[in-house]
Design a protein around this motif. Structure first.
Motif, mmCIF file in Angstrom:
data_model
loop_
_atom_site.group_PDB
_atom_site.id
_atom_site.type_symbol
_atom_site.label_atom_id
_atom_site.label_comp_id
_atom_site.label_asym_id
_atom_site.label_seq_id
_atom_site.Cartn_x
_atom_site.Cartn_y
_atom_site.Cartn_z
ATOM 1 N N MET A 1 0.839 -1.202 0.000
ATOM 2 C CA MET A 1 0.000 0.000 0.000
ATOM 3 C C MET A 1 0.872 1.249 0.000
ATOM 4 O O MET A 1 0.684 2.157 -0.799
ATOM 5 C CB MET A 1 -0.884 0.019 1.258
ATOM 6 N N MET B 1 5.006 6.678 5.136
ATOM 7 C CA MET B 1 3.721 6.020 5.374
ATOM 8 C C MET B 1 3.876 4.648 6.024
ATOM 9 O O MET B 1 3.097 4.284 6.909
ATOM 10 C CB MET B 1 3.004 5.878 4.021
ATOM 11 N N LEU C 1 4.236 4.629 9.819
ATOM 12 C CA LEU C 1 2.990 5.127 10.416
ATOM 13 C C LEU C 1 1.916 4.048 10.417
ATOM 14 O O LEU C 1 1.143 3.910 11.361
ATOM 15 C CB LEU C 1 2.476 6.338 9.641
ATOM 16 N N PRO D 1 1.831 1.094 14.985
ATOM 17 C CA PRO D 1 0.778 0.870 15.984
ATOM 18 C C PRO D 1 0.223 -0.553 15.962
ATOM 19 O O PRO D 1 -0.233 -1.049 16.984
ATOM 20 C CB PRO D 1 -0.300 1.891 15.612
ATOM 21 N N LEU D 2 0.289 -1.210 14.800
ATOM 22 C CA LEU D 2 -0.242 -2.572 14.732
ATOM 23 C C LEU D 2 0.774 -3.610 15.203
ATOM 24 O O LEU D 2 0.425 -4.762 15.422
ATOM 25 C CB LEU D 2 -0.674 -2.909 13.303
ATOM 26 N N PRO E 1 1.509 -5.973 19.583
ATOM 27 C CA PRO E 1 1.463 -7.331 20.152
ATOM 28 C C PRO E 1 2.679 -8.177 19.774
ATOM 29 O O PRO E 1 3.186 -8.926 20.608
ATOM 30 C CB PRO E 1 0.169 -7.924 19.588
ATOM 31 N N LEU F 1 5.678 -6.793 21.922
ATOM 32 C CA LEU F 1 5.606 -7.128 23.346
ATOM 33 C C LEU F 1 5.836 -8.616 23.568
ATOM 34 O O LEU F 1 6.568 -9.002 24.488
ATOM 35 C CB LEU F 1 4.251 -6.699 23.923
ATOM 36 N N LEU G 1 1.243 -15.647 22.727
ATOM 37 C CA LEU G 1 0.790 -14.390 22.118
ATOM 38 C C LEU G 1 1.368 -14.247 20.714
ATOM 39 O O LEU G 1 0.663 -13.878 19.765
ATOM 40 C CB LEU G 1 1.211 -13.200 22.988
ATOM 41 N N ILE H 1 -4.950 -12.003 7.932
ATOM 42 C CA ILE H 1 -5.358 -10.665 7.479
ATOM 43 C C ILE H 1 -4.539 -10.252 6.259
ATOM 44 O O ILE H 1 -5.075 -9.760 5.264
ATOM 45 C CB ILE H 1 -5.133 -9.615 8.581
ATOM 46 N N LEU I 1 -3.474 3.540 21.182
ATOM 47 C CA LEU I 1 -3.042 2.830 19.974
ATOM 48 C C LEU I 1 -4.124 2.877 18.896
ATOM 49 O O LEU I 1 -3.828 3.100 17.715
ATOM 50 C CB LEU I 1 -2.709 1.377 20.307
ATOM 51 N N VAL J 1 -3.894 4.325 15.207
ATOM 52 C CA VAL J 1 -4.232 3.515 14.031
ATOM 53 C C VAL J 1 -5.172 4.297 13.117
ATOM 54 O O VAL J 1 -4.958 4.377 11.901
ATOM 55 C CB VAL J 1 -4.883 2.175 14.455
ATOM 56 N N ALA K 1 -3.546 7.183 11.404
ATOM 57 C CA ALA K 1 -2.797 6.674 10.245
ATOM 58 C C ALA K 1 -3.762 6.364 9.103
ATOM 59 O O ALA K 1 -3.442 6.571 7.929
ATOM 60 C CB ALA K 1 -2.001 5.434 10.631
ATOM 61 N N TYR L 1 -6.968 -1.406 5.894
ATOM 62 C CA TYR L 1 -6.298 -0.938 7.104
ATOM 63 C C TYR L 1 -7.293 -0.761 8.249
ATOM 64 O O TYR L 1 -6.992 -1.096 9.401
ATOM 65 C CB TYR L 1 -5.573 0.377 6.830
ATOM 66 N N ALA M 1 -8.003 -4.163 9.714
ATOM 67 C CA ALA M 1 -6.845 -4.653 10.472
ATOM 68 C C ALA M 1 -6.763 -3.940 11.822
ATOM 69 O O ALA M 1 -6.436 -4.560 12.830
ATOM 70 C CB ALA M 1 -5.564 -4.442 9.669
ATOM 71 N N GLY M 2 -7.085 -2.658 11.833
ATOM 72 C CA GLY M 2 -7.007 -1.880 13.065
ATOM 73 C C GLY M 2 -7.974 -2.368 14.121
ATOM 74 O O GLY M 2 -7.701 -2.297 15.320
ATOM 75 N N VAL N 1 -9.183 -5.583 14.344
ATOM 76 C CA VAL N 1 -8.806 -6.927 14.770
ATOM 77 C C VAL N 1 -7.753 -6.852 15.878
ATOM 78 O O VAL N 1 -7.614 -7.748 16.701
ATOM 79 C CB VAL N 1 -8.257 -7.704 13.552
ATOM 80 N N LEU N 2 -7.040 -5.736 15.886
ATOM 81 C CA LEU N 2 -5.924 -5.579 16.814
ATOM 82 C C LEU N 2 -6.367 -5.488 18.268
ATOM 83 O O LEU N 2 -5.604 -5.827 19.173
ATOM 84 C CB LEU N 2 -5.204 -4.292 16.433
ATOM 85 N N LEU O 1 -5.965 -8.571 20.498
ATOM 86 C CA LEU O 1 -4.548 -8.939 20.595
ATOM 87 C C LEU O 1 -3.821 -7.989 21.542
ATOM 88 O O LEU O 1 -3.054 -8.407 22.408
ATOM 89 C CB LEU O 1 -3.890 -8.872 19.224
ATOM 90 N N ASN O 2 -4.069 -6.691 21.368
ATOM 91 C CA ASN O 2 -3.412 -5.704 22.217
ATOM 92 C C ASN O 2 -3.813 -5.870 23.666
ATOM 93 O O ASN O 2 -3.030 -5.612 24.568
ATOM 94 C CB ASN O 2 -3.770 -4.296 21.742
ATOM 95 N N PHE P 1 -4.351 -8.617 25.276
ATOM 96 C CA PHE P 1 -3.486 -9.628 25.891
ATOM 97 C C PHE P 1 -2.053 -9.130 25.989
ATOM 98 O O PHE P 1 -1.360 -9.351 26.976
ATOM 99 C CB PHE P 1 -3.539 -10.929 25.091
ATOM 100 N N ALA P 2 -1.614 -8.438 24.925
ATOM 101 C CA ALA P 2 -0.215 -7.999 24.878
ATOM 102 C C ALA P 2 0.088 -7.055 26.028
ATOM 103 O O ALA P 2 1.081 -7.223 26.740
ATOM 104 C CB ALA P 2 0.063 -7.326 23.539
#
Lengths: 221, 233
Positions: A153, A163, A166, A170-171, A174, A177, A199, A210, B120, B124, B127, B148, B151-152, B154-155, B158-159, B161-162
């Motif tokens: 993209m 881009m 950015l 943020p994604l 997980p 961590l 995790l 995805i 977060l 997202v 962005a 996007y 995807a944002g 679905v996070l 996950l976040n 738990f993280a």
């Protein structure tokens, strides 16, 4: 399936002939090591070493962004990306070919960077090499899967180099961590803690799905 | 003349402004918290803004998925409208939260589970808006943004738990609705939720209309250019 092999082979051969992506990633990761070391409080005591897992993954992530930015830049020349999109095979294979190539290159850079980190902070990765490689692999999988999707993209936006981080950072929390906690456990007592690995496995699976499905919508007709 | 294409536009506006006034009066008259003092009244707007923000982000993902499935422009316009309003509400929430926290916890921010995830999600969808702005070609931008946006969303699990794994101690109050609101505090809170929901729908619908007018205008400009070109030839 042939398409997957062809794209993977093409990417690796191009890289082997030019060696620009891996070298740039490795040099950059090394620079991150030096910069982070200079920015940290002086000395190489245990306190500094506690931060190594985090710093290591910061270096991996930034290097991966650098490499992923190049992953599709090559395909823009002569409109190769449009030609790829017209291939009769499933587009998922294009994604897999690209993602696996990025995964392998990132793996190389991870090995090199870990060596540099080990030397800089006096850490011996050798006794935990197997589990450490597993954690690196799981982390690299997440980074490459989502990174490949977003790179496809970002490369077609006005500010491509800006881009990608950015979109990606943020994604990536997980993955980061999970990987940092797992590495921490490994370096602390040599055993691999299960919750962060869990995790990482779940995140990798979700991101893989995805990215694979999303890639269909990202290539132009 | 102001173009008001939505049939219920005036009605939603009336409901929204009515709720704002009612909310303001009720909050003004609500009892002052014995421990926290007047700053506790931020509670009547902060959690409702959070609901509105997540509603916006959820709608962005949902409409994005519908756009990818159906390929109709209107779903993309709904997705963009929801994202922008979600970002607006989230910005307000991220401004009101620290003001309350500074007065109650004594510091502006805590890296707590829920705060971190919300921050977060905010990043997202910021962005997401940047991606739209930097992509040439509205159809391509719409496709990228839809992927996007999904995807944002679905996070979030996950976040969850993280950040839990990272030791995100939750000092954020969790037990709303379990009788934690004192006497006289339920009504302003409820009105706050209704007000934010009304503002969400009102703003999203208006933003959707603006998007439609822009499309019409763009088409007209293209048609005019073509017409001129034909005359010149």
């Amino acid at each position: 399936m042939n398409l997957l092999g062809a794209i993977l082979w093409k990417d690796l051969v191009t890289e082997w002939r030019q060696r620009d992506r891996v070298v740039a990633m490795a040099v950059f990761a090394l620079l991150v090591v030096v910069v982070l070391y200079m920015a940290a409080p002086p000395g190489m005591g245990t306190e500094a070493r506690q931060h190594v897992p985090g710093l290591l993954w910061v270096a991996f992530t930034f290097a991966s962004i650098l490499g992923l930015n190049r992953a599709f830049a090559l395909e823009l020349e002569n409109d190769a990306l449009a030609a790829l999109a017209m291939a009769s095979a499933d587009r998922g294979f294009i994604f897999l070919g690209k993602a696996i190539a990025s995964f392998l290159l990132l793996g190389l850079v991870q090995a090199f960077t870990s060596l540099a980190f080990g030397m800089a902070y006096g850490i011996d990765f050798w006794p935990v090499l197997g589990p450490f490689a597993l954690v690196c692999g799981l982390g690299a999988f997440g980074l490459s899967a989502v990174g490949t999707l977003f790179s496809a993209m970002a490369v077609r936006t006005t500010y491509r180099e800006v881009m990608l981080p950015l979109l990606m950072l943020p994604l990536m929390i997980p993955v980061l961590l999970g990987a940092v906690r797992a590495t921490e456990g490994l370096l602390a007592d040599g055993t691999l803690p299960w919750p962060p690995v869990q995790l990482l496995l779940v995140t990798d699976a979700v991101f893989g799905i995805i990215a694979y499905l999303g890639f269909e919508a990202v290539l132009d007709e | 003349m102001t173009p008001s294409a939505a049939p219920g536009g005036r009605l939603t506006a009336t409901i929204f402004y009515g709720l704002v006034v009612a909310w303001a009066i009720v909050v003004w008259n609500a009892p002052i918290d014995a421990v926290q003092g007047p700053i506790q009244k931020i509670l009547y707007i902060h959690p409702p803004l959070a609901f509105g923000a997540y509603l916006g982000f959820g709608c962005t993902a949902l409409f994005g998925a519908l756009y990818l499935w159906k390929g109709e422009d209107r779903w993309d316009r709904w997705a963009l409208s929801s994202a922008e309003v979600g970002i607006l509400l989230c910005t307000l929430m991220l401004l009101t939260g620290p003001i309350w926290a500074k007065g109650t916890w004594g510091r502006w921010w805590s890296w707590d589970l829920r705060l971190t995830i919300t921050l977060l999600q905010y990043l997202v969808y910021l962005a997401y808006l940047l991606l739209r702005g930097f992509t040439e070609g509205s159809e391509r931008g719409a496709r990228f943004a839809a992927v996007y946006g999904i995807a944002g969303m679905v996070l979030i699990p996950l976040n969850y738990f993280a950040i839990d794994l990272a030791g995100g101690r939750s000092i954020h109050p969790e037990n709303l609705g379990d009788g934690s609101l004192g006497e006289g505090m339920g009504l302003p809170f409820l009105l706050g939720i209704l007000m934010v929901l009304a503002s969400f729908f009102y703003l999203v619908v208006r933003r959707f209309e603006v998007g439609g007018l822009r499309d019409v205008e763009a088409e007209r400009a293209v048609a005019a250019e073509r017409g001129e070109g034909a005359v010149a030839q």
